[in-house]
Write an enzyme that holds these catalytic residues in place. Structure first.
Site, PDB file in Angstrom:
ATOM      1  N   TYR A  73       0.904  -1.379   0.076  1.00  0.00           N
ATOM      2  CA  TYR A  73      -0.042   0.087  -0.163  1.00  0.00           C
ATOM      3  C   TYR A  73       0.974   1.168   0.027  1.00  0.00           C
ATOM      4  O   TYR A  73       1.804   1.247   0.831  1.00  0.00           O
ATOM      5  CB  TYR A  73      -0.931  -0.075   1.130  1.00  0.00           C
ATOM      6  CG  TYR A  73      -1.659   1.283   1.242  1.00  0.00           C
ATOM      7  CD1 TYR A  73      -2.833   1.576   0.631  1.00  0.00           C
ATOM      8  CD2 TYR A  73      -1.231   2.251   2.289  1.00  0.00           C
ATOM      9  CE1 TYR A  73      -3.241   2.842   0.516  1.00  0.00           C
ATOM     10  CE2 TYR A  73      -1.878   3.518   2.131  1.00  0.00           C
ATOM     11  CZ  TYR A  73      -2.919   3.686   1.184  1.00  0.00           C
ATOM     12  OH  TYR A  73      -3.527   5.085   1.201  1.00  0.00           O
ATOM     13  N   GLY A  80      -5.275   5.328  -0.515  1.00  0.00           N
ATOM     14  CA  GLY A  80      -6.804   5.415  -0.348  1.00  0.00           C
ATOM     15  C   GLY A  80      -7.664   4.723  -1.154  1.00  0.00           C
ATOM     16  O   GLY A  80      -7.167   3.440  -1.432  1.00  0.00           O
TER      17      GLY A  80
END
Length: 552
Positions: A73, A80
């Site tokens: 991530y 997001g």
């Protein structure tokens, strides 16, 4: 700090003004951060040796994971809601640049330099702990900027407090890239010029580094540590205000007797009562309960007679320790929460170099800071309301036991000046306005979570707004306290300053060294500013401390 292996961990050094601040070793305190923010160049800072090793180890773990070409991530994915896109390792640097660019949309006034310095210090400390996958050189550049008086210009508005302070901290990241506007010793200059003027080179962010810088709670914590620091001084000053009011109103000092407060032993309440009692020691204006009773005639067979002197004072004096004690006790746990926050790793994802794994979580969430700041601002505003109520009694002849209306200097009815001067009438109006504004801001910011960013950030902390509110409430109540102290000194002169207690006389003398008696109507905003400065600098509290140290 959890154990990460014997080769990388050492016991945190004790924070100390002489050795300075060591970053990354879980030793930073609210007091350290506030002092560093307010006294540039006075407190040396450095990254701890073991912290630097941990940062190196986390970067190595980050790079090994990237080479495995798995989605990480914010490193090899978008951010997001856009994390559903997996990017190749070759795009990681461009991804970090774009992250900073699209968050540069802050609005509102620029944050004060002391708040920015506090935020930079806290961010460097959190990243130096070694779980964020950021090179030591990037954190060292933050430290170098602080050493050389370089700060980014950061708009105050734009953070919902999760994923941390994305928008405001982007302005710090932008500075480190050599972009945007900086301040050098308070003067705005292009960031590239600022860095070059001090012999510093901008950085190009590697994978995760832009996200590590902005994905945390350091901006709200910058407001928070200064709000706590200033509220601690205000808490002490409020006890001086109460002591002066008790004397000016010729009150009953037995309200502050230890036996009363031992029966409800909240530490802050006990401490506040002890301080007031110490300040009025030796006063010829306050009386003890036996003296109050003695001053009143005996009812003996006369049915009903009015008391010449009340046996107990109104709540804003009698219950002052119960109000100010709430602030003192709130500060105790708020300070503990902030000490934990500013020594935490509060970004995402985190790299555990001991296992080589990456972990996704939500440490960027500012819930503890938000709750702490909402509670702090409520307790501070309540003290402001208390002081405003005491001031209202001081100026009103219905309640002030013989003082002149609005604390105007005494004149004979035939004096040509009679009726021309209005003393503290305007000051009381101003204090009431300040109190109303402070109370208005106590609406809890944390109650207003908004779902944002395509419902990825569907529950947010609003911690930054709460912290900014707390800052504003502390400023407003400091101004109320300054008005109150000016009025208390005016009343003391009208009663006879030589009759004050030993402690209140010290406070009176500090103020009178800077501000004269109001013997005719004149502008008082400059006087007010001077007393605000005495409060904020800590000079007033420092002068009072010897009087109450033995009691508290």
């Amino acid at each position: 700090m959890q154990d990460n292996g014997p080769s990388l961990v050492c016991a945190p050094p004790a924070a100390d003004a002489r050795s300075g601040i060591v970053l990354g070793e879980d030793a930073l305190t609210v007091a350290d951060a506030a002092r560093f923010a307010r006294e540039p160049g006075d407190v040396p800072i450095a990254i701890g040796e073991d912290a630097a090793l941990r940062m190196d180890a986390s970067v190595a773990a980050r790079d090994r994971l990237i080479l495995m070409r798995r989605p990480i991530y914010g490193v090899t994915t978008g951010f997001g809601d856009s994390a559903r896109f997996h990017l190749s390792p070759e795009k990681t640097t461009e991804l970090q640049r774009n992250l900073i660019k699209y968050h540069l949309n802050g609005t509102g006034p620029s944050a004060p330099v002391d708040v920015v310095r506090a935020a930079m210090l806290v961010r460097a400390n959190c990243l130096a702990r070694g779980y964020s996958g950021i090179r030591r050189g990037v954190v060292e550049l933050i430290v170098d900027c602080l050493r050389h008086g370089i700060t980014p210009v950061i708009p105050e508005r734009g953070s919902v407090g999760a994923s941390g302070d994305l928008v405001p901290l982007c302005y710090l990241a932008d500075l480190l890239m050599g972009s945007g506007t900086a301040r050098v010793d308070g003067e705005p200059v292009p960031a590239a010029v600022a860095l070059r003027s001090r012999g510093l080179d901008p950085v190009a962010f590697e994978a995760k580094e832009g996200l590590a810088l902005i994905n945390g709670t350091s901006f709200m914590s910058g407001f928070g540590v200064l709000a706590v620091h200033d509220a601690e001084g205000l808490c002490a000053v409020a006890d001086l205000g109460t002591a002066l009011a008790a004397e000016a109103l010729m009150g009953n000092r037995s309200h502050f007797e230890p036996v009363i407060h031992r029966q409800k032993p909240h530490p802050g309440q006990v401490r506040s009562a002890a301080r007031v009692r110490a300040l009025v020691r030796g006063s010829d204006l306050c009386l003890d309960t036996p003296q109050v009773l003695e001053a009143n005639p005996d009812v003996d067979g006369l049915g009903v007679i009015p008391l010449g002197r009340p046996i107990q004072d109104r709540y804003s004096v009698r219950c002052a320790p119960h109000v100010n004690g709430v602030l003192a006790d709130t500060l105790d746990w708020v300070r503990r929460w902030l000490d934990i926050e500013i020594n935490s790793t509060n970004d995402n994802p985190l790299f555990d170099f001991a296992t080589g794994r990456v972990h996704n979580g939500g440490n960027f969430y500012g819930g503890h800071v938000g709750q702490a700041m909402d509670s702090l601002k409520l307790a501070v505003a309540s003290v402001g309301d208390l002081l405003d109520r005491q001031l209202a009694m001081l100026v009103d002849t219905k309640f002030n036991h013989g003082l002149p209306p609005n604390l105007v200097r005494r004149v004979d009815p035939g004096d040509p000046a009679a009726g021309l001067h209005h003393g503290f009438k305007g000051m009381q109006i101003a204090a009431s306005a300040l109190a109303a504004e402070a109370l208005k801001l106590t609406n809890p910011a944390t109650a207003f979570s908004r779902s944002t960013e395509a419902h990825n950030q569907d529950k947010v902390s609003m911690g930054t707004i709460a912290a900014r509110d707390a800052r504003s409430v502390v400023e407003l109540v400091t101004e109320i306290a300054a008005i109150h102290l000016l009025a208390g000194c005016q009343a003391a002169d009208l009663r006879g300053a030589h009759l004050l207690g030993l402690g209140t006389r010290t406070g009176y003398e500090v103020i009178r060294d800077h501000v004269p008696f109001v013997d005719h109507d004149r502008r008082l905003d400059e006087d007010l500013g001077v007393v605000v400065g005495l409060i904020r600098s800590g000079a007033l509290v420092a002068a009072l401390r010897p009087h109450w140290d033995a009691d508290v």
